[in-house]
Design a protein around this motif. Structure first.
Motif, PDB file in Angstrom:
ATOM      1  N   ALA A 301       0.824  -1.211   0.000  1.00 36.04           N
ATOM      2  CA  ALA A 301       0.000   0.000   0.000  1.00 36.04           C
ATOM      3  C   ALA A 301       0.856   1.258   0.000  1.00 36.04           C
ATOM      4  O   ALA A 301       0.566   2.231  -0.705  1.00 36.04           O
ATOM      5  N   LEU A 302       1.943   1.240   0.773  1.00 37.13           N
ATOM      6  CA  LEU A 302       2.752   2.450   0.931  1.00 37.13           C
ATOM      7  C   LEU A 302       3.597   2.758  -0.298  1.00 37.13           C
ATOM      8  O   LEU A 302       3.723   3.913  -0.692  1.00 37.13           O
ATOM      9  N   ARG A 303       4.139   1.731  -0.912  1.00 36.14           N
ATOM     10  CA  ARG A 303       5.137   1.959  -1.946  1.00 36.14           C
ATOM     11  C   ARG A 303       4.606   1.721  -3.355  1.00 36.14           C
ATOM     12  O   ARG A 303       4.749   2.567  -4.233  1.00 36.14           O
ATOM     13  N   PHE A 304       4.009   0.551  -3.572  1.00 33.54           N
ATOM     14  CA  PHE A 304       3.650   0.212  -4.938  1.00 33.54           C
ATOM     15  C   PHE A 304       2.499   1.051  -5.476  1.00 33.54           C
ATOM     16  O   PHE A 304       2.516   1.487  -6.629  1.00 33.54           O
ATOM     17  N   GLN A 305       1.471   1.280  -4.657  1.00 31.75           N
ATOM     18  CA  GLN A 305       0.316   2.001  -5.172  1.00 31.75           C
ATOM     19  C   GLN A 305       0.670   3.436  -5.564  1.00 31.75           C
ATOM     20  O   GLN A 305       0.051   4.013  -6.465  1.00 31.75           O
ATOM     21  N   LYS A 306       1.698   4.009  -4.933  1.00 29.34           N
ATOM     22  CA  LYS A 306       2.168   5.338  -5.352  1.00 29.34           C
ATOM     23  C   LYS A 306       2.762   5.268  -6.758  1.00 29.34           C
ATOM     24  O   LYS A 306       2.556   6.166  -7.571  1.00 29.34           O
ATOM     25  N   GLN A 307       3.491   4.196  -7.031  1.00 31.71           N
ATOM     26  CA  GLN A 307       4.080   4.030  -8.356  1.00 31.71           C
ATOM     27  C   GLN A 307       3.006   3.728  -9.397  1.00 31.71           C
ATOM     28  O   GLN A 307       3.096   4.167 -10.545  1.00 31.71           O
ATOM     29  N   LEU A 308       1.977   2.984  -8.987  1.00 31.36           N
ATOM     30  CA  LEU A 308       0.903   2.641  -9.913  1.00 31.36           C
ATOM     31  C   LEU A 308       0.154   3.896 -10.365  1.00 31.36           C
ATOM     32  O   LEU A 308      -0.362   3.949 -11.485  1.00 31.36           O
ATOM     33  N   ASN A 309       0.105   4.905  -9.517  1.00 36.54           N
ATOM     34  CA  ASN A 309      -0.518   6.178  -9.915  1.00 36.54           C
ATOM     35  C   ASN A 309       0.177   6.774 -11.135  1.00 36.54           C
ATOM     36  O   ASN A 309      -0.461   7.422 -11.967  1.00 36.54           O
ATOM     37  N   LYS A 310       1.499   6.560 -11.238  1.00 37.59           N
ATOM     38  CA  LYS A 310       2.261   7.087 -12.365  1.00 37.59           C
ATOM     39  C   LYS A 310       2.149   6.178 -13.592  1.00 37.59           C
ATOM     40  O   LYS A 310       2.052   6.655 -14.719  1.00 37.59           O
ATOM     41  N   ILE A 311       2.167   4.856 -13.358  1.00 38.00           N
ATOM     42  CA  ILE A 311       2.170   3.901 -14.468  1.00 38.00           C
ATOM     43  C   ILE A 311       0.790   3.796 -15.119  1.00 38.00           C
ATOM     44  O   ILE A 311       0.658   3.811 -16.345  1.00 38.00           O
ATOM     45  N   ALA A 312      -0.252   3.665 -14.290  1.00 41.29           N
ATOM     46  CA  ALA A 312      -1.629   3.491 -14.798  1.00 41.29           C
ATOM     47  C   ALA A 312      -2.574   4.295 -13.917  1.00 41.29           C
ATOM     48  O   ALA A 312      -3.213   3.747 -13.022  1.00 41.29           O
ATOM     49  N   PRO A 313      -2.638   5.603 -14.135  1.00 46.12           N
ATOM     50  CA  PRO A 313      -3.413   6.477 -13.233  1.00 46.12           C
ATOM     51  C   PRO A 313      -4.897   6.129 -13.130  1.00 46.12           C
ATOM     52  O   PRO A 313      -5.555   6.539 -12.173  1.00 46.12           O
ATOM     53  N   GLN A 314      -5.415   5.333 -14.065  1.00 48.14           N
ATOM     54  CA  GLN A 314      -6.834   4.966 -14.003  1.00 48.14           C
ATOM     55  C   GLN A 314      -7.038   3.576 -13.391  1.00 48.14           C
ATOM     56  O   GLN A 314      -8.059   2.931 -13.634  1.00 48.14           O
ATOM     57  N   TRP A 315      -6.080   3.130 -12.598  1.00 46.94           N
ATOM     58  CA  TRP A 315      -6.224   1.836 -11.924  1.00 46.94           C
ATOM     59  C   TRP A 315      -7.396   1.872 -10.939  1.00 46.94           C
ATOM     60  O   TRP A 315      -7.798   2.923 -10.451  1.00 46.94           O
ATOM     61  N   ARG A 316      -7.968   0.710 -10.691  1.00 45.75           N
ATOM     62  CA  ARG A 316      -9.160   0.607  -9.832  1.00 45.75           C
ATOM     63  C   ARG A 316      -8.828  -0.220  -8.596  1.00 45.75           C
ATOM     64  O   ARG A 316      -7.893  -1.019  -8.601  1.00 45.75           O
ATOM     65  N   GLN A 317      -9.611  -0.028  -7.554  1.00 44.69           N
ATOM     66  CA  GLN A 317      -9.366  -0.765  -6.309  1.00 44.69           C
ATOM     67  C   GLN A 317     -10.662  -1.317  -5.741  1.00 44.69           C
ATOM     68  O   GLN A 317     -11.702  -0.645  -5.753  1.00 44.69           O
ATOM     69  N   VAL A 318     -10.598  -2.559  -5.246  1.00 44.08           N
ATOM     70  CA  VAL A 318     -11.709  -3.191  -4.529  1.00 44.08           C
ATOM     71  C   VAL A 318     -11.139  -3.760  -3.242  1.00 44.08           C
ATOM     72  O   VAL A 318     -10.089  -4.417  -3.259  1.00 44.08           O
ATOM     73  N   HIS A 319     -11.807  -3.491  -2.134  1.00 43.00           N
ATOM     74  CA  HIS A 319     -11.364  -4.031  -0.843  1.00 43.00           C
ATOM     75  C   HIS A 319     -12.461  -4.917  -0.246  1.00 43.00           C
ATOM     76  O   HIS A 319     -13.637  -4.553  -0.260  1.00 43.00           O
ATOM     77  N   LEU A 320     -12.064  -6.086   0.254  1.00 34.98           N
ATOM     78  CA  LEU A 320     -12.996  -7.024   0.880  1.00 34.98           C
ATOM     79  C   LEU A 320     -12.781  -7.016   2.388  1.00 34.98           C
ATOM     80  O   LEU A 320     -11.668  -7.258   2.860  1.00 34.98           O
ATOM     81  N   ASP A 321     -13.842  -6.720   3.131  1.00 33.23           N
ATOM     82  CA  ASP A 321     -13.719  -6.840   4.589  1.00 33.23           C
ATOM     83  C   ASP A 321     -14.796  -7.725   5.206  1.00 33.23           C
ATOM     84  O   ASP A 321     -14.776  -7.980   6.409  1.00 33.23           O
ATOM     85  N   GLN A 322     -15.745  -8.210   4.413  1.00 34.60           N
ATOM     86  CA  GLN A 322     -16.732  -9.156   4.928  1.00 34.60           C
ATOM     87  C   GLN A 322     -16.097 -10.546   4.993  1.00 34.60           C
ATOM     88  O   GLN A 322     -15.670 -11.085   3.977  1.00 34.60           O
ATOM     89  N   PRO A 323     -16.008 -11.154   6.165  1.00 31.39           N
ATOM     90  CA  PRO A 323     -15.373 -12.478   6.255  1.00 31.39           C
ATOM     91  C   PRO A 323     -16.197 -13.558   5.566  1.00 31.39           C
ATOM     92  O   PRO A 323     -17.427 -13.538   5.601  1.00 31.39           O
ATOM     93  N   ILE A 324     -15.493 -14.483   4.935  1.00 27.45           N
ATOM     94  CA  ILE A 324     -16.108 -15.625   4.263  1.00 27.45           C
ATOM     95  C   ILE A 324     -15.752 -16.921   4.989  1.00 27.45           C
ATOM     96  O   ILE A 324     -16.572 -17.806   5.153  1.00 27.45           O
ATOM     97  N   ARG A 325     -14.495 -17.002   5.436  1.00 25.56           N
ATOM     98  CA  ARG A 325     -14.002 -18.247   6.047  1.00 25.56           C
ATOM     99  C   ARG A 325     -14.523 -18.428   7.472  1.00 25.56           C
ATOM    100  O   ARG A 325     -14.490 -19.525   8.025  1.00 25.56           O
ATOM    101  N   TRP A 326     -15.009 -17.359   8.085  1.00 22.94           N
ATOM    102  CA  TRP A 326     -15.605 -17.414   9.418  1.00 22.94           C
ATOM    103  C   TRP A 326     -16.601 -16.270   9.538  1.00 22.94           C
ATOM    104  O   TRP A 326     -16.691 -15.409   8.663  1.00 22.94           O
TER     105      TRP A 326
END
Length: 679
Positions: A301-326
């Motif tokens: 999160a700290l390092r790569f996503q900053k670089q991704l802003n330069k490489i592909a500024p229209q990148w998308r993000q999805v975050h999962l926080d609903q547990p499935i395994r429990w």
């Protein structure tokens, strides 16, 4: 032991009803603990993993091999020490209704503050313990007659599957970043989406991860939705369609064609590798766990996503926080994240006033033990601001007596944390053994390296204050707080009679420049590349005492003399901008104009003037050249790249054009150094 079996089954039955995971702690001597654990494995008859030292009849599994897999019984041997990295990684493999057997000693060493802290946390969560020579504790046998409603909410997972599919069907160069906590169905979503894409017409999906075992769940879900003629463990083939695993090194070297590239557990790969893949592939999914093991998710999160802003500024993000395994509110997950301080601090975002003073304070380990909020804030900031902070660092924070803990505050707000390691100060005999390479003393990284690698026998006798970590809150970086902090640490180290203030880190041009501005110089570069950062490690140092200054000058002169040879043999692919920054530390000399003039004005071949060019590069100021010219001259003259490599890296048509570009750069450099322009 039938009473123990009944007791364990009762705990697990309640866990099954709640769809939660539970811990049962076995406390006694090691032989007794092994007997109880082996008995439960035999009679519970459930799939299991054993982590840590084990009886001879049982095979222990390294925790990194457990990633991506699922079991209902997990045994962790924490008898001699509690491995926080192994615990945080392996507990995520335990599914809802699962039981974790934790092997622990009965008595805790009073000097082991970390184990004392964990014991208090264990009691706070009301997990059950069975102790040798003690009656079994009473647990409720009045279980609910009907199960609690634990329907799995798959809304987020379905959205993730849709987003993965859109990566292929939508616009190019819009990579998806899929992040999740453990047990959220990330790997399942990847497998389901990949199978759907093959069923609807695409031909090739490549799956890359640090190791094959991390992709077991992904392939299991993909296989269940495909009628494949051939089903190998890590590939699904159906006529001309395929989902196949590919190792990171092979992927980077060959860059095979595919309709979709999935990088699972992306945080465990070096950032430069991820950057190279983001540049090359147009349809790409990066998936990673943000909590759970070795802190690497934070680095992503700290390092790569900053670089991704330069490489592909229209990148998308999805975050999962609903547990499935429990189910939600799982006690084991809560214990892990809160006790190992892997969650973000509850404190508000700090507000820094540049015109107001800040306060520096040295903390005591016992302060942290007895003040959970302070411990949480301190360690959470380290996790948030430094990509290599991992769960095991919490143990060092509480147990390592050679570690000095500093914080910087303003208006009671925590702005930064620094950890100083006390190194060196060895007697002559120990220095001799380190110098010979027959002894290594854990924790003395710089003192030992300068003694052994730099062949300075007396170096280990000096005292070093090594800045192991310095973390400023990300929202307050680049405001000068880090420089203020290091200035304070310098004053403290001088008062404590240290000979050196030093640091070791994965070097980038920008990071090294920061330390150079504070009067630190480079004394050593590691030849191997760090797996986490994809960079070479460096040692930088600021001498504090008079004798320290003499040693520093001796080692720096030795390093300066070796650097050109190291570049041409061991550091040929090192970042050229970083090389340029290191060269600024070297003393300046007058260039040899006769041979250079013959090369620049006439037809003297490059090969005949190479030694003179190397001397020129090592002793002149490269800042007069453009970034492109700096890279070209460093890569060819110092790193000895072939003309073919130079043409490829700089998009030149051939050797003739490359030679012309090099000669032009040298002419400009030489003219500035000598105020001389060849005619």
């Amino acid at each position: 032991m039938s009473a123990l079996l009944s007791f364990a089954q009762n705990i697990q039955q309640q866990a099954i009803i709640d769809n939660h995971r539970q811990i049962l702690r076995l406390q006694g001597d090691l032989v007794w603990c092994y007997q109880q654990a082996t008995f439960l494995i035999t009679h519970l008859q459930q799939p299991y993993f054993w982590c840590g030292p084990s009886p001879s009849a049982i095979t222990s599994t390294p925790f990194k091999q457990i990633l991506g897999q699922e079991v209902t019984l997990l045994i962790i041997n924490a008898y001699d020490s509690f491995d926080a990295n192994a615990f945080a990684a392996s507990e995520g493999a335990l599914r809802g209704g699962g039981l974790l057997l934790l092997i622990s000693p009965t008595e805790i060493d009073k000097n082991d503050l970390f184990h004392q802290y964990l014991n208090s946390q264990f009691l706070l969560y009301n997990f059950m313990s069975v102790r040798q020579s003690h009656p079994l504790p009473i647990s409720s046998t009045c279980l609910p007659q009907t199960a609690i409603n634990n329907d799995l909410y798959l809304t987020q997972q379905k959205s993730a599957i849709t987003a993965i599919i859109k990566t292929v069907t939508g616009h190019r160069h819009r990579p998806l970043v899929l992040t999740a906590n453990r047990g959220r169905g990330k790997s399942a979503a990847l497998g389901i989406a990949a199978a759907h894409l093959l069923n609807t017409g695409i031909k090739t999906v490549l799956v890359c991860a640090p190791n094959k075992q991390a992709t077991v769940t992904l392939f299991k879900h993909a296989r269940s939705l495909l009628n494949a003629q051939h089903q190998a463990e890590f590939s699904v083939l159906d006529q001309e369609k395929s989902i196949q695993f590919i190792a990171p090194d092979r992927l980077l070297a060959e860059k095979p064609k595919c309709d979709l590239l999935i990088i699972d557990e992306a945080a465990a790969l070096p950032v430069p590798t991820l950057e190279a893949l983001a540049h090359h592939y147009a349809r790409l999914v990066f998936a990673t766990t943000v909590h759970g093991y070795e802190g690497s998710g934070r680095g992503f999160a700290l390092r790569f996503q900053k670089q991704l802003n330069k490489i592909a500024p229209q990148w998308r993000q999805v975050h999962l926080d609903q547990p499935i395994r429990w189910a939600v509110n799982d006690p084991l997950e809560s214990f892990t994240l809160n006790s190992l301080c892997l969650t973000e601090s509850a404190s508000q975002l700090p507000h820094y006033q540049a015109h107001q003073t800040v306060q520096f304070e040295k903390l005591d380990r016992h302060q942290l033990l007895h003040n959970k909020a302070l411990l949480q804030d301190t360690f959470s900031l380290l996790v948030l601001a430094h990509y290599q902070t991992k769960p095991s660092d919490l143990e060092k924070l509480l147990n390592d007596t050679a570690l000095h803990i500093f914080v910087v505050r303003q208006n009671k707000q925590l702005l930064g944390v620094a950890l100083i390691n006390d190194e060196g100060g060895f007697e002559p005999m120990m220095c001799e053994n380190i110098w010979r390479g027959t002894r290594r003393v854990q924790g003395h990284l710089v003192a030992q390296s300068l003694t052994f690698h730099s062949a300075c026998k007396q170096a280990a006798s000096y005292r070093y204050a090594r800045i192991q970590r310095i973390a400023i809150h990300p929202s307050l970086q680049n405001l000068g707080l880090g420089k203020q902090f290091i200035s304070h640490l310098t004053d403290w180290a001088k008062k404590q009679k240290f000979d050196h203030l030093c640091a070791s880190f994965g070097a980038t041009a920008g990071l090294l420049s920061f330390w150079q501005q504070l009067a630190f110089s480079t004394l050593r570069i590691g030849f191997s590349i760090d797996h986490s950062s994809g960079t070479h490690s460096v040692i930088v140092n600021k001498p504090l005492s008079n004798q320290g200054k003499l040693l520093h000058a001796e080692i720096h002169q030795q390093f300066s003399g070796q650097f050109a040879i190291q570049l041409s043999r061991h550091l040929q692919q090192m970042d050229a901008e970083l090389v340029a920054n290191i060269l600024q530390e070297f003393s300046k000399k007058q260039p040899q104009s006769v041979q250079l003039g013959s090369y620049l004005q006439g037809n003297l071949p490059y090969e005949f003037v190479e030694p003179v060019l190397i001397t020129l590069m090592l002793t002149c100021n490269l800042k007069s050249l453009s970034k492109t010219q700096q890279c070209l001259t460093i890569q060819k003259i110092l790193q000895n790249n072939s003309w073919e490599e130079i043409c490829k890296k700089h998009h030149l048509t051939g050797k003739k054009q490359a030679q012309s570009a090099l000669k032009s750069a040298i002419t400009q450099l030489f003219a500035q150094e000598e105020n001389y322009a060849p005619r």
